[in-house]
Design a protein around this motif. Structure first.
Motif, short mmCIF file in Angstrom:
data_model
loop_
_atom_site.label_atom_id
_atom_site.label_comp_id
_atom_site.label_asym_id
_atom_site.label_seq_id
_atom_site.Cartn_x
_atom_site.Cartn_y
_atom_site.Cartn_z
N ASP A 141 1.97 13.37 3.18
CA ASP A 141 2.55 13.22 1.84
C ASP A 141 3.74 12.26 1.92
O ASP A 141 3.65 11.20 2.54
N ASP A 142 4.85 12.62 1.26
CA ASP A 142 6.05 11.77 1.35
C ASP A 142 7.10 12.42 2.25
O ASP A 142 8.29 12.13 2.16
N GLU A 143 6.66 13.28 3.17
CA GLU A 143 7.57 13.95 4.08
C GLU A 143 8.06 12.98 5.16
O GLU A 143 7.36 12.02 5.51
N PRO A 144 9.27 13.20 5.68
CA PRO A 144 9.79 12.30 6.73
C PRO A 144 8.87 12.28 7.95
O PRO A 144 8.24 13.28 8.31
N THR A 145 8.79 11.11 8.58
CA THR A 145 7.98 10.92 9.78
C THR A 145 8.91 10.50 10.92
O THR A 145 9.68 9.54 10.77
N THR A 146 8.89 11.20 12.04
CA THR A 146 9.78 10.88 13.15
C THR A 146 9.28 9.64 13.88
O THR A 146 8.11 9.22 13.75
N ALA A 147 10.15 9.05 14.69
CA ALA A 147 9.77 7.87 15.47
C ALA A 147 8.63 8.19 16.44
O ALA A 147 7.73 7.37 16.64
N LEU B 30 2.75 -3.39 16.19
CA LEU B 30 2.19 -2.59 15.12
C LEU B 30 3.27 -1.79 14.41
O LEU B 30 4.22 -1.32 15.05
N THR B 31 3.11 -1.63 13.11
CA THR B 31 4.03 -0.86 12.29
C THR B 31 3.24 -0.02 11.30
O THR B 31 2.46 -0.58 10.53
N PRO B 32 3.39 1.31 11.30
CA PRO B 32 2.72 2.12 10.27
C PRO B 32 3.25 1.76 8.89
O PRO B 32 4.46 1.58 8.70
N LEU B 33 2.36 1.68 7.92
CA LEU B 33 2.73 1.32 6.55
C LEU B 33 2.77 2.51 5.61
O LEU B 33 3.19 2.36 4.46
N VAL B 34 2.31 3.67 6.07
CA VAL B 34 2.25 4.85 5.20
C VAL B 34 2.85 6.04 5.93
O VAL B 34 2.91 6.06 7.16
N PRO B 35 3.30 7.06 5.19
CA PRO B 35 3.77 8.30 5.85
C PRO B 35 2.60 9.05 6.48
O PRO B 35 1.43 8.83 6.14
N LEU B 36 2.95 9.96 7.37
CA LEU B 36 1.92 10.78 8.02
C LEU B 36 1.42 11.87 7.07
O LEU B 36 0.21 12.05 6.89
N MET C 149 0.85 -1.20 0.00
CA MET C 149 0.00 0.00 0.00
C MET C 149 0.89 1.25 0.00
O MET C 149 1.78 1.37 0.82
N ILE C 150 0.64 2.15 -0.93
CA ILE C 150 1.35 3.42 -0.97
C ILE C 150 0.31 4.52 -0.82
O ILE C 150 -0.58 4.68 -1.65
N GLY C 151 0.40 5.26 0.25
CA GLY C 151 -0.54 6.35 0.50
C GLY C 151 0.01 7.22 1.61
O GLY C 151 1.20 7.19 1.91
N HIS C 152 -0.85 8.00 2.22
CA HIS C 152 -0.47 8.82 3.36
C HIS C 152 -1.75 9.20 4.09
O HIS C 152 -2.85 9.12 3.53
N LEU C 153 -1.61 9.62 5.33
CA LEU C 153 -2.78 9.96 6.13
C LEU C 153 -3.30 11.36 5.82
O LEU C 153 -4.51 11.59 5.81
N TYR C 154 -2.39 12.30 5.56
CA TYR C 154 -2.78 13.68 5.30
C TYR C 154 -2.01 14.24 4.11
O TYR C 154 -0.86 13.85 3.86
N HIS C 155 -2.66 15.17 3.43
CA HIS C 155 -2.03 15.91 2.34
C HIS C 155 -1.96 17.37 2.73
O HIS C 155 -2.98 17.97 3.11
N ALA D 156 -1.17 11.83 15.79
CA ALA D 156 0.13 11.91 15.13
C ALA D 156 0.37 13.27 14.49
O ALA D 156 1.46 13.84 14.58
N LEU D 157 -0.66 13.82 13.84
CA LEU D 157 -0.49 15.12 13.17
C LEU D 157 -0.29 16.23 14.19
O LEU D 157 0.53 17.14 13.99
N LEU D 158 -0.99 16.17 15.31
CA LEU D 158 -0.82 17.17 16.36
C LEU D 158 0.53 16.99 17.06
O LEU D 158 1.15 17.98 17.47
N THR D 159 0.99 15.76 17.19
CA THR D 159 2.33 15.52 17.74
C THR D 159 3.37 16.15 16.83
O THR D 159 4.36 16.74 17.29
#
Length: 268
Positions: free
Chosen positions: A179-185, A171-177, A1-7, A44-47
């Motif tokens: 777009d394709d921007e880096p996601t911190t741990a 659990l392991t997230p499969l998509v970025p938070l 799956m290639i996607g993201h949670l927010y754009h 996650a987005l608010l974090t």
């Protein structure tokens, strides 16, 4: 799956509030109602907003509290953040998510507050309450909402065999938070930790709704990597209120705890 949670949406110069806007994708959909978001994506987005605000402070997050103030729609959302209590050693920061009302005005739907503290070298005194959690073979059924579309499809779920004391899943997230921007741990942990309620469910979701109003995370160590183990337990009171508590692990070991308050109602 290639996607993201927010754009991330472009800045609107006509918006006098100067808020940051995001489009919520279908990957944020809740297992309870596809029109609203699961709690983990907003957390996650608010974090992320808190981490951006704290970037030059030299402080690190010790506690995150998500309060869900209303149904978070799968729709455009706006974020704002602020330092509530500034300090060189201890600071309180907050980020808030807003969504549009039918008349076009905005309402707050979720808020994260975070205590940040100044790190120092305490490696000689470091202790862990629990030994590392080791992942074993996954159970055949990942969770009680198996096959539900939306957010649950964006996470790799490896439920561990039930030992009769607490429910455990990796659990392991499969998509970025975003777009394709880096996601911190820390953001990756936030993308899954709200699921503690579902993992430690003490009730059958076909018979009861048990939605959490909050998620509180305490971290004595910052998370590492992308894989997180949650060992959780749900307790249900006699008057429609419950609590889920859990221990959080990464591959190195125990990193903190979580707690959630539940509204419990019978399915109609």
């Amino acid at each position: 799956m290639i996607g993201h949670l927010y754009h991330r949406l472009p800045h609107d110069p006509s918006d006098s509030a100067g808020l940051t806007a995001y489009e919520s994708t279908a990957d944020t959909r809740s297992n309870w109602d596809p029109a609203i978001q699961h709690g983990s994506p907003p957390l996650a987005l608010l974090t992320r907003a808190v981490e951006d605000l704290a970037a030059d402070s030299g402080l690190r997050v010790g506690r995150l509290t998500l309060d869900i103030l209303g149904a978070v729609p799968v729709a455009p959302v706006w974020l704002r953040s602020e330092v509530i209590r500034p300090g060189n050693r201890i600071a309180l920061m907050a980020a808030e998510m807003l969504a549009a009302r039918p008349d076009g005005s905005r309402r707050a739907v979720a808020r994260v507050t975070a205590w940040l503290l100044a790190p120092s070298d305490t490696r000689d005194a470091a202790t862990d309450r629990y030994p590392p959690l080791v992942e074993g073979d996954a159970a055949a059924v990942a969770h009680a909402w198996d096959g539900a579309p939306g957010y649950l499809e964006t996470v790799s779920w490896r439920r561990q065999p039930d030992d009769g004391t607490a429910a455990v899943a990796w659990l392991t997230p499969l998509v970025p938070l975003v777009d394709d921007e880096p996601t911190t741990a820390l953001q990756r942990l936030a993308m899954v930790v709200d699921s503690a309620n579902g993992i430690g469910a003490a009730l059958d979701p076909q018979q009861f709704v048990f939605m959490n109003t909050d998620t509180v995370v305490h971290l004595h160590r910052l998370p590492e990597g992308s894989d997180f183990g949650l060992r959780t337990r749900g307790s249900i009171g006699p008057d429609g209120i419950g609590v889920t508590t859990g221990e959080i692990f990464d591959r190195r070991g125990f990193i903190g705890t979580s707690a959630q308050t539940l509204l419990v109602q019978r399915q109609r």
